[in-house]
Design a protein around this motif. Structure first.
Motif, short mmCIF file in Angstrom:
data_model
loop_
_atom_site.label_atom_id
_atom_site.label_comp_id
_atom_site.label_asym_id
_atom_site.label_seq_id
_atom_site.Cartn_x
_atom_site.Cartn_y
_atom_site.Cartn_z
N HIS A 285 47.79 3.44 38.43
CA HIS A 285 48.76 2.33 38.63
C HIS A 285 48.13 0.86 39.02
CE1 HIS A 285 52.02 5.32 38.99
NE2 HIS A 285 51.12 5.91 39.79
N SER A 286 46.88 0.84 38.12
CA SER A 286 46.39 -0.58 38.18
C SER A 286 46.35 -1.33 36.95
CB SER A 286 44.55 -0.04 38.39
OG SER A 286 44.25 0.37 37.42
N LEU A 287 47.41 -1.00 36.30
CA LEU A 287 48.04 -1.73 35.05
C LEU A 287 49.21 -2.35 35.81
CD1 LEU A 287 47.01 0.82 32.20
CD2 LEU A 287 45.62 -1.25 32.83
N PRO A 288 49.17 -3.75 36.32
CA PRO A 288 50.51 -4.13 36.64
C PRO A 288 51.54 -4.26 35.52
CG PRO A 288 48.87 -5.62 36.98
CD PRO A 288 48.22 -4.41 36.46
N ILE A 289 51.25 -4.86 34.50
CA ILE A 289 52.34 -5.10 33.40
C ILE A 289 52.64 -3.92 32.85
CG2 ILE A 289 52.67 -6.13 30.75
CD1 ILE A 289 50.25 -8.21 31.69
N GLN A 290 51.91 -3.01 32.54
CA GLN A 290 52.37 -1.61 31.92
C GLN A 290 53.28 -0.97 33.25
OE1 GLN A 290 52.24 0.40 29.23
NE2 GLN A 290 51.46 -1.68 28.30
N GLU A 291 52.94 -1.15 34.50
CA GLU A 291 53.98 -0.74 35.29
C GLU A 291 55.19 -1.29 35.43
OE1 GLU A 291 54.62 1.90 38.50
OE2 GLU A 291 52.69 1.87 37.74
N MET A 292 55.12 -2.61 35.10
CA MET A 292 56.61 -3.16 35.13
C MET A 292 57.16 -2.74 34.01
SD MET A 292 56.34 -7.22 36.35
CE MET A 292 54.69 -7.70 35.60
N LEU A 293 56.60 -2.66 32.99
CA LEU A 293 57.33 -2.38 31.62
C LEU A 293 57.80 -0.93 31.74
CD1 LEU A 293 54.85 -3.66 28.86
CD2 LEU A 293 57.24 -4.49 29.29
N TYR A 294 57.14 0.18 32.22
CA TYR A 294 57.43 1.47 32.57
C TYR A 294 58.82 1.50 33.62
CZ TYR A 294 57.31 6.06 34.70
OH TYR A 294 57.60 7.22 35.30
N GLN A 295 58.75 0.68 34.65
CA GLN A 295 59.80 0.69 35.51
C GLN A 295 61.23 0.37 35.09
OE1 GLN A 295 59.94 2.51 38.24
NE2 GLN A 295 57.73 2.58 38.59
N ALA A 296 60.88 -0.94 34.08
CA ALA A 296 62.21 -1.64 33.45
C ALA A 296 62.73 -0.64 32.57
CB ALA A 296 61.70 -2.88 33.04
N ILE A 297 62.05 -0.03 31.53
CA ILE A 297 62.62 0.89 30.77
C ILE A 297 63.28 2.08 31.41
CG2 ILE A 297 62.20 2.47 28.76
CD1 ILE A 297 61.76 -0.35 28.00
N ASN A 298 62.75 2.67 32.54
CA ASN A 298 63.40 3.78 33.21
C ASN A 298 64.42 3.23 34.10
OD1 ASN A 298 61.69 5.61 32.31
ND2 ASN A 298 60.67 6.13 33.97
N ASN A 299 64.74 1.98 34.54
CA ASN A 299 65.75 1.41 35.48
C ASN A 299 66.29 0.32 34.85
OD1 ASN A 299 65.11 3.59 37.96
ND2 ASN A 299 62.84 2.18 37.42
N PRO A 300 67.64 0.66 34.09
CA PRO A 300 68.28 -0.66 33.62
C PRO A 300 68.58 -1.82 34.59
CG PRO A 300 69.22 1.36 32.99
CD PRO A 300 68.12 1.87 33.93
N GLU A 301 68.85 -1.41 35.87
CA GLU A 301 69.25 -2.31 36.71
C GLU A 301 67.93 -3.35 37.19
OE1 GLU A 301 67.54 0.85 39.17
OE2 GLU A 301 68.93 0.87 37.48
N GLN A 302 66.75 -2.85 36.58
CA GLN A 302 65.61 -3.76 36.97
C GLN A 302 65.40 -4.87 35.85
OE1 GLN A 302 62.24 -1.81 38.33
NE2 GLN A 302 63.42 -0.39 39.97
N ARG A 303 66.01 -4.46 34.75
CA ARG A 303 65.30 -5.19 33.36
C ARG A 303 65.66 -6.72 33.49
NH1 ARG A 303 68.32 -0.56 29.42
NH2 ARG A 303 66.78 1.04 30.19
N GLU A 304 66.76 -7.25 33.83
CA GLU A 304 66.81 -8.54 33.80
C GLU A 304 65.80 -9.41 34.81
OE1 GLU A 304 68.63 -10.42 31.56
OE2 GLU A 304 69.21 -8.40 30.74
N GLU A 305 65.70 -8.74 35.90
CA GLU A 305 64.62 -9.61 36.82
C GLU A 305 63.06 -9.23 36.37
OE1 GLU A 305 63.29 -11.62 39.95
OE2 GLU A 305 65.26 -11.33 39.38
#
Length: 314
Positions: A285-305
């Motif tokens: 988890h040392s790739l912050p951009i990939q982590e953000m992309l991963y979480q946003a794809i998995n969690n629709p409620e996080q996408r806009e933010e």
């Protein structure tokens, strides 16, 4: 070389295209469909044939089966499934595979290959594959070849005794390098196009340029770090190299929607776990951009933010 039939598992766009290509090479092929019955013929609309720019229709006779209707034993099989379906697809047909079968998988990302390697028999051989061919399934028995590309297979375990693939023109010595090259492209284009609902070529627009550069820089630093498990196969993925590759793919497929974009648009499961998810986990988890992309794809409620955060990257 074995002259027994190939078993192709997965009647999606790539599975149907692979079936047609094998038939074109005078191979005997049996196709396993897992949901929609294919019938005993596939029509290939070859839009990618330069001699027929408006398409060339070719009908291929094939035998198709559901997993429950298989009766033969097969010594070579190609799984053309989504990464998350690979192991279950193997389990559905494993009783129909010989003890010395060649098990070939053609799926996106990384991680599914390791999962399959843990499932197959020690006497079976795993061949991992990757393709840049473009295909679109038009109906249960019709597929359009939308983009010409390359398909490669190589030994997953490079210490295995076998050294040559059944179809020599598709065999490569270092499949891990090819898989990582495609993973690098997919980890940039797929989640960004899916999250922002844009076509592949749009990632090159000024609006996304800072995000694109930052995502590539982050990944290139990771792939060229000697601590990465597959460093010997990925050390060439420098920032310049990755930028050139991704720019080329985005331009060549500028009007296409990535598979992840389509999956989200159609409310289907994505291969996120095997692309950004694999990278996030592998990097601790040392790739912050990939982590953000991963979480946003998995969690629709996080996408806009997340979209706002990503577009603020400079």
């Amino acid at each position: 070389m074995k002259t027994t039939p190939w078993l192709v598992v997965g009647a999606g766009a790539i599975g149907m295209l692979v079936t047609c290509k094998l038939k074109h090479l005078d191979q005997t092929v049996h196709l396993v469909y897992r949901s929609e019955k294919t019938g005993n013929a596939i029509t290939l609309d070859d839009q990618a044939d330069p001699e027929h720019p408006n398409g060339k229709l070719v009908d291929y006779k094939i035998k198709s089966f559901s997993p429950d209707n298989l009766t033969k034993q097969y010594d070579k099989v190609i799984f053309c499934t989504k990464a998350f379906d690979l192991v279950s697809a193997y389990q559905q047909v494993q009783e129909h595979l010989t003890d010395d079968a060649d098990i070939c998988c053609l799926c996106n990302g990384m991680g599914a290959q390791q999962e399959l390697a843990a499932q197959i028999k020690s006497t079976q051989t795993l061949w991992a594959g990757t393709t840049s061919e473009g295909a679109l399934k038009l109906s249960s028995n019709k597929v359009k070849h939308t983009g010409k590309g390359d398909t490669f297979f190589g030994l997953w375990n490079q210490q295995a005794d076998k050294q040559s693939f059944h179809l020599e023109e598709l065999g490569v010595a270092n499949i891990h390098q090819r898989l990582l090259e495609k993973l690098a492209i997919n980890a940039v284009i797929n989640p960004i196009t899916a999250l922002f609902a844009i076509q592949n070529g749009d990632v090159l627009n000024d609006e996304y340029s800072p995000l694109l550069k930052a995502t590539i820089k982050e990944l290139s630093d990771f792939f060229t770090n000697p601590k990465f498990e597959y460093y010997q196969h990925s050390q060439h993925l420098t920032q310049t190299n990755m930028t050139n590759r991704i720019t080329t793919v985005a331009k060549l497929t500028h009007l296409n929607r990535s598979s992840m974009h389509e999956d989200i648009r159609l409310n289907r499961p994505t291969e996120n776990e095997y692309i950004s998810g694999y990278l996030a986990a592998t990097s601790n988890h040392s790739l912050p951009i990939q982590e953000m992309l991963y979480q946003a794809i998995n969690n629709p409620e996080q996408r806009e933010e997340t979209k706002k955060k990503l577009l603020s990257i400079a």
